[in-house]
Enzyme design. Sequence first.
Site, PDB file in Angstrom:
ATOM      1  N   ASN A  82     -39.832 -80.380  57.743  1.00 54.82           N
ATOM      2  CA  ASN A  82     -40.066 -78.985  57.388  1.00 54.82           C
ATOM      3  C   ASN A  82     -41.468 -78.893  56.792  1.00 54.82           C
ATOM      4  OD1 ASN A  82     -37.429 -78.290  58.162  1.00 54.82           O
ATOM      5  ND2 ASN A  82     -36.617 -78.842  56.155  1.00 54.82           N
TER       6      ASN A  82
ATOM      7  N   GLY B 198     -39.402 -73.876  55.629  1.00 54.57           N
ATOM      8  CA  GLY B 198     -38.150 -74.343  55.034  1.00 54.57           C
ATOM      9  C   GLY B 198     -38.311 -75.546  54.117  1.00 54.57           C
ATOM     10  N   GLN B 199     -39.551 -75.890  53.774  1.00 57.14           N
ATOM     11  CA  GLN B 199     -39.753 -77.056  52.903  1.00 57.14           C
ATOM     12  C   GLN B 199     -39.477 -76.693  51.455  1.00 57.14           C
ATOM     13  OE1 GLN B 199     -43.626 -78.858  53.335  1.00 57.14           O
ATOM     14  NE2 GLN B 199     -43.153 -80.553  51.952  1.00 57.14           N
TER      15      GLN B 199
ATOM     16  N   ASP C  23     -29.958 -88.342  51.510  1.00 56.12           N
ATOM     17  CA  ASP C  23     -30.172 -86.990  50.996  1.00 56.12           C
ATOM     18  C   ASP C  23     -29.035 -86.660  50.018  1.00 56.12           C
ATOM     19  OD1 ASP C  23     -31.849 -84.283  52.207  1.00 56.12           O
ATOM     20  OD2 ASP C  23     -30.114 -83.946  50.913  1.00 56.12           O
ATOM     21  N   ILE C  24     -29.401 -86.059  48.901  1.00 55.21           N
ATOM     22  CA  ILE C  24     -28.420 -85.743  47.843  1.00 55.21           C
ATOM     23  C   ILE C  24     -27.430 -84.672  48.293  1.00 55.21           C
ATOM     24  CG2 ILE C  24     -29.659 -83.892  46.642  1.00 55.21           C
ATOM     25  CD1 ILE C  24     -29.161 -85.425  44.020  1.00 55.21           C
TER      26      ILE C  24
ATOM     27  N   HIS D 213     -36.475 -85.896  57.695  1.00 57.96           N
ATOM     28  CA  HIS D 213     -35.014 -85.894  57.664  1.00 57.96           C
ATOM     29  C   HIS D 213     -34.526 -86.660  58.891  1.00 57.96           C
ATOM     30  CE1 HIS D 213     -34.441 -82.516  54.701  1.00 57.96           C
ATOM     31  NE2 HIS D 213     -35.653 -82.207  55.126  1.00 57.96           N
TER      32      HIS D 213
ATOM     33  N   HIS E 222     -41.650 -85.647  53.945  1.00 56.87           N
ATOM     34  CA  HIS E 222     -40.487 -86.493  54.252  1.00 56.87           C
ATOM     35  C   HIS E 222     -39.952 -86.132  55.621  1.00 56.87           C
ATOM     36  CE1 HIS E 222     -39.236 -82.901  52.029  1.00 56.87           C
ATOM     37  NE2 HIS E 222     -38.159 -82.882  52.811  1.00 56.87           N
TER      38      HIS E 222
HETATM   39  P1  AMP Z   1     -36.943 -79.953  52.565  1.00 62.84           P
HETATM   40  O1  AMP Z   1     -36.301 -78.608  52.624  1.00 62.84           O
HETATM   41  O2  AMP Z   1     -37.375 -80.458  53.901  1.00 62.84           O
HETATM   42  O3  AMP Z   1     -38.044 -80.014  51.528  1.00 62.84           O
HETATM   43  O4  AMP Z   1     -35.806 -80.945  52.116  1.00 62.84           O
HETATM   44  C1  AMP Z   1     -35.656 -81.453  50.828  1.00 62.84           C
HETATM   45  C2  AMP Z   1     -34.412 -82.292  50.844  1.00 62.84           C
HETATM   46  O5  AMP Z   1     -34.444 -83.132  49.705  1.00 62.84           O
HETATM   47  C3  AMP Z   1     -33.118 -81.483  50.792  1.00 62.84           C
HETATM   48  O6  AMP Z   1     -32.312 -81.811  51.921  1.00 62.84           O
HETATM   49  C4  AMP Z   1     -32.478 -81.926  49.469  1.00 62.84           C
HETATM   50  O7  AMP Z   1     -31.088 -82.027  49.570  1.00 62.84           O
HETATM   51  C5  AMP Z   1     -33.128 -83.272  49.235  1.00 62.84           C
HETATM   52  N1  AMP Z   1     -33.229 -83.692  47.850  1.00 62.84           N
HETATM   53  C6  AMP Z   1     -33.729 -82.983  46.803  1.00 62.84           C
HETATM   54  N2  AMP Z   1     -33.697 -83.706  45.684  1.00 62.84           N
HETATM   55  C7  AMP Z   1     -33.182 -84.914  46.008  1.00 62.84           C
HETATM   56  C8  AMP Z   1     -32.897 -86.113  45.278  1.00 62.84           C
HETATM   57  N3  AMP Z   1     -33.102 -86.207  43.970  1.00 62.84           N
HETATM   58  N4  AMP Z   1     -32.361 -87.156  45.961  1.00 62.84           N
HETATM   59  C9  AMP Z   1     -32.126 -87.066  47.274  1.00 62.84           C
HETATM   60  N5  AMP Z   1     -32.378 -85.979  48.021  1.00 62.84           N
HETATM   61  C10 AMP Z   1     -32.892 -84.916  47.400  1.00 62.84           C
END
Ligand code: AMP
Length: 106
Positions: free
Chosen positions: A85, A91-92, A30-31, A100, A98
């Site tokens: 999420n 919270g998505q 995760d970024i 986590h 995906h």
């Molecule tokens: P969600 O809130 O479940 O949709 O989580 C989305 C997740 O994707 C968040 O934890 C972000 O930090 C992560 N994220 C968004 N863009 C990227 C990216 N380019 N590379 C890696 N993680 C990402």
Amino acid sequence: MGDCVFCKIVSKEIPSEFLYEDQICVIFNDINPKAETHLLIVPKKHIPTIIDMEEGDEKIIGHLVSCAKKMGEKLNLPGYTLQINVGEKGGQEVFHVHVHMMANFA
Ligand code: AMP
Ligand code: ZN
């Protein structure tokens, strides 16, 4: 789909380091990590949310959990949290399903 950041990562249009890849999913960091280990387990198929799952997608979602188990063993994690999420109200933020995978082991 065209603007989906995770589709772009899956197709390698956006460079990212995969910790794991098979025909069904990829795993990358995760970024913006919210735990010491924070991985995202992402299906190659663009399924926007769990709400949008179609017939047969349960195999894909099950595969993501099975890959989490394998990754936990590979990284020697004594335990972890798996979180999905679902929808804006859940919270998505990225609308490509995906899981986590988060662990703190201080
Ligand atoms: P969600 O809130 O479940 O949709 O989580 C989305 C997740 O994707 C968040 O934890 C972000 O930090 C992560 N994220 C968004 N863009 C990227 C990216 N380019 N590379 C890696 N993680 C990402
Ligand atoms: Zn996508």
